[in-house]
Every structure is written in structure tokens, then in C-alpha cells.
Design an enzyme around this catalytic site. Structure first.
Site, mmCIF file in Angstrom:
data_model
loop_
_atom_site.group_PDB
_atom_site.id
_atom_site.type_symbol
_atom_site.label_atom_id
_atom_site.label_comp_id
_atom_site.label_asym_id
_atom_site.label_seq_id
_atom_site.Cartn_x
_atom_site.Cartn_y
_atom_site.Cartn_z
ATOM 1 C CE LYS A 55 -15.707 -35.387 35.537
ATOM 2 N NZ LYS A 55 -16.460 -35.497 36.793
ATOM 3 C CE1 TYR A 270 -24.373 -33.152 33.925
ATOM 4 C CE2 TYR A 270 -25.669 -34.478 32.403
ATOM 5 C CZ TYR A 270 -24.444 -34.041 32.868
ATOM 6 O OH TYR A 270 -23.296 -34.484 32.274
ATOM 7 C CE1 TYR A 296 -20.508 -32.265 35.603
ATOM 8 C CE2 TYR A 296 -20.085 -32.073 33.246
ATOM 9 C CZ TYR A 296 -20.540 -32.799 34.322
ATOM 10 O OH TYR A 296 -21.034 -34.057 34.137
#
Length: 337
Positions: A55, A270, A296
Site C-alpha cells: 500500500k 473476505y 491477501y
């Protein structure tokens, strides 16, 4: 001499958060054990700020835009264990901005490790103010309302979307595409595919925008859905890729068929652990000493392992997996292992 064309991103405000290009490494032992394609990793987990992670590439452009607008506060949204929120808090601390995180309980986990350890612990250490919302809440609407209230107090607030995946944020991974192409050339290695997790879609979209802007049809970029169903992820990723590429060159378009999303590793949803995720985390750790996060990278790598083991990627081919970081998530998911 490099023949990689420039994306000309210098015109966009940028706040440096990375120490330079992240390395590409060959997973020789794992590749031999699998007996299929050669697996390489792009170590975007090896970034120093805030515990590291992918990120930061987006945040270089997001923080650049925020600072260019004179912001004194940044607000972003995510799940309770959001890696993006943690790194936004760290970047804000470095830049001297106030940070507020609007975190919804999107994952049905209620154990103490998940609620209080991992990323959420680090959010507090970085000085962020956390708003704890139920799963039913609209985090972005809350963030916008909070920003408006702060503006009435005289604050200059920058609101960042889920995962930092705005068109500007996606430029971080368009830039990464150029980095991968340059490193491939320097290493003398051509990749058949680049594999990534597809959550909010920004990393996948940015890589596609970058490769398209560079005129590269290979390697293909394959996203493994970890947030939602593959069909919805395809729509979101294509839209974000085209918004990003229009910033680079308004005359370019990312084709729908270039967006490849595989939903086989998602499981029940998720942040919900799967057996294949646990296996992929353990396999990479035990063969190469490298750590994947459970939300992830762990799921996306599980999808890639399945593709290699079923012959989608065969011996003689080379696949590059982007390691996205998120290591604090392992501590939040202790019970899953």
C-alpha cells in the site's frame, strides 16, 4: 542501456515512502518441489515504513496529492485488520498529518487476537484515531461526514478510499509495472505472468494501466480475488485501470480481455481462512523462509499454487508473484493456524 519507456509520472505530486525498487527473487527450492513453472517473487513486503507492504506505493501518490492540497488530516476506511489503514497511519505520522481510520467489522471474527492484535495494535502506536463501526455501516459515508465536520472546525481534510484504490493511488502500481519491466530486462528474465491478490483492485488495475501504457502485452497480469466474487472484481478492476490510464495518457484504454481475475481461492469470503490459504502460508514459510499474510497474499498464492499444480503454468515458464506484505495480520489470525 535500458529500453524501458518512461510513464512520465513526474507531473503528479509524490511523497517518498519507499527506499527504492523492491527486489525480485527466484524461489528455487519451491519451484523444484512443485515441478512446474519457475516461481519468482517481487518483494513489496520489503518496505521499511510502518511494518511494510504494497500500500505504500499507492500512498506515495495519495500523500503527495494530500500535501499538495495543504491537508493537515487524512481519513481512510477499511476492515478492522486493514493493512492500508495501518500504512496510512504510518505515512501520516511521517508526514506530520493527523490520521483518522474508519474501520468496519467486515470479517465475522470476534476473538481477541483479531479485535486487538495485529494491524489494530499498530494503528494505535502510529497515533491514529480509530472509529470502530459495525459491518452494516457505510464506512466511506461515515468518513465523508466526519471530514465535513472537521472542515467546519477549520481543518483541511483529505479522504482516501478503500485500499487507497483511487485513480491517483493506482499510479503507484503503474509505476511498479515499469519497475518490473526494467528489472526483468536487467535480470535477463522474461515472465509469462504476474500474479497478484485482487482486493480493492487498485494494485491489479495499476499494473494493467502501467503495462498498457508501456506497450507491453506480456506478461499477463492475473489477479486472485480475495475480497469479492471474480465477476464483480473484473468490473471494478477494469474501471479503475481505465481511470488510471487516462491520467497517464487520455488516448489509451485497457481492454476488458486484459483483466484476468481468478476467484478459485476466495473461499467463503473476505478474511475468512481456507485450508488452501493455510497450506500456502506454511509451504512458502517452510521451503523459502518467507511469510505471507492470511487475507491477501496467502489466498492469492494458494490460487497460484493450484494453477501451477494443475498445469496452467508449466515447466519452462516463469511466473512473478507480488508479495504484498501484511505480516501483522498473521498475529491477528493466530487461531487460524
Amino acid at each position: 542501456m535500458s529500453t524501458v519507456p518512461s510513464l512520465s509520472l513526474d507531473r503528479f505530486p509524490r511523497y517518498t515512502l519507499l527506499e527504492g525498487p523492491t527486489p525480485i527473487q527466484h524461489l528455487a527450492r519451491l519451484s523444484k518441489q512443485l515441478g512446474g513453472a519457475d516461481v519468482f517473487v517481487k518483494r513489496d513486503d520489503l518496505t521499511g515504513l510502518g511494518g511494510g507492504g504494497n500500500k505504500l506505493r499507492k500512498l506515495e501518490f495519495l500523500m503527495g496529492e494530500a500535501l499538495a492540497r495543504g491537508a493537515d488530516t487524512i481519513i481512510t476506511v477499511g476492515a478492522r485488520q486493514s493493512n492500508h489503514a495501518r500504512l496510512t497511519a504510518a505515512a501520516a505520522a511521517r508526514a506530520g498529518l493527523q490520521c483518522e481510520l474508519v474501520l468496519a467489522r467486515l470479517v465475522p471474527r470476534h476473538d481477541e487476537d483479531y479485535l486487538e492484535n495485529g494491524n489494530i495494535l499498530l494503528d494505535s502506536l502510529f497515533g491514529a484515531h480509530v472509529h470502530d463501526l459495525p459491518a452494516s455501516a457505510n464506512a466511506l459515508e461515515f468518513a465523508e461526514a466526519r471530514a465535513e465536520a472537521l472542515r467546519k472546525e477549520g481543518r483541511n481534510v483529505y479522504v482516501c478510499p478503500l485500499g487507497g484504490s483511487s485513480p491517483v493511488g493506482c499510479l503507484g502500481y503503474a509505476d511498479c509495472a515499469a519497475e518490473i519491466v526494467a528489472q526483468s530486462e536487467a535480470l535477463g528474465v522474461s515472465f509469462d505472468a504476474v500474479a497478484v491478490p485482487n482486493g480493492s483492485g487498485g494494485m491489479h488495475a495499476g499494473l494493467l494501466a502501467g503495462m498498457t501504457a508501456l506497450g507491453r502485452t506480456t506478461p499477463s497480469v492475473v489477479g486472485y480475488a480475495v475480497y469479492g466474487e471474480a465477476k464483480a472484481a473484473h468490473v471494478t478492476t477494469l474501471d479503475k485501470a481505465n481511470q488510471a490510464i487516462r491520467l497517464i495518457d487520455p488516448g489509451l484504454t485497457v481492454a476488458s480481455e486484459a483483466v484476468v481475475v481468478d476467484g478459485s481461492a476466495l473461499g467463503e469470503g473476505y478474511g475468512i481462512p481456507t485450508d488452501s490459504m493455510r497450506r500456502s502460508v506454511r509451504l512458502l514459510a517452510s521451503t523459502e523462509g518467507l511469510l505471507l499474510d492470511p487475507v491477501y497474499g496467502g489466498k492469492a498464492f494458494a490460487g497460484l499454487l493450484q494453477a501451477i499444480e494443475t498445469g496452467v503454468y508449466r515447466a519452462g515458464q516463469r511466473v512473478l508473484f507480488v508479495m504484498t506484505g501484511g505480516l501483522p495480520g498473521l498475529y491477528a489470525y493466530r487461531s487460524a493456524f
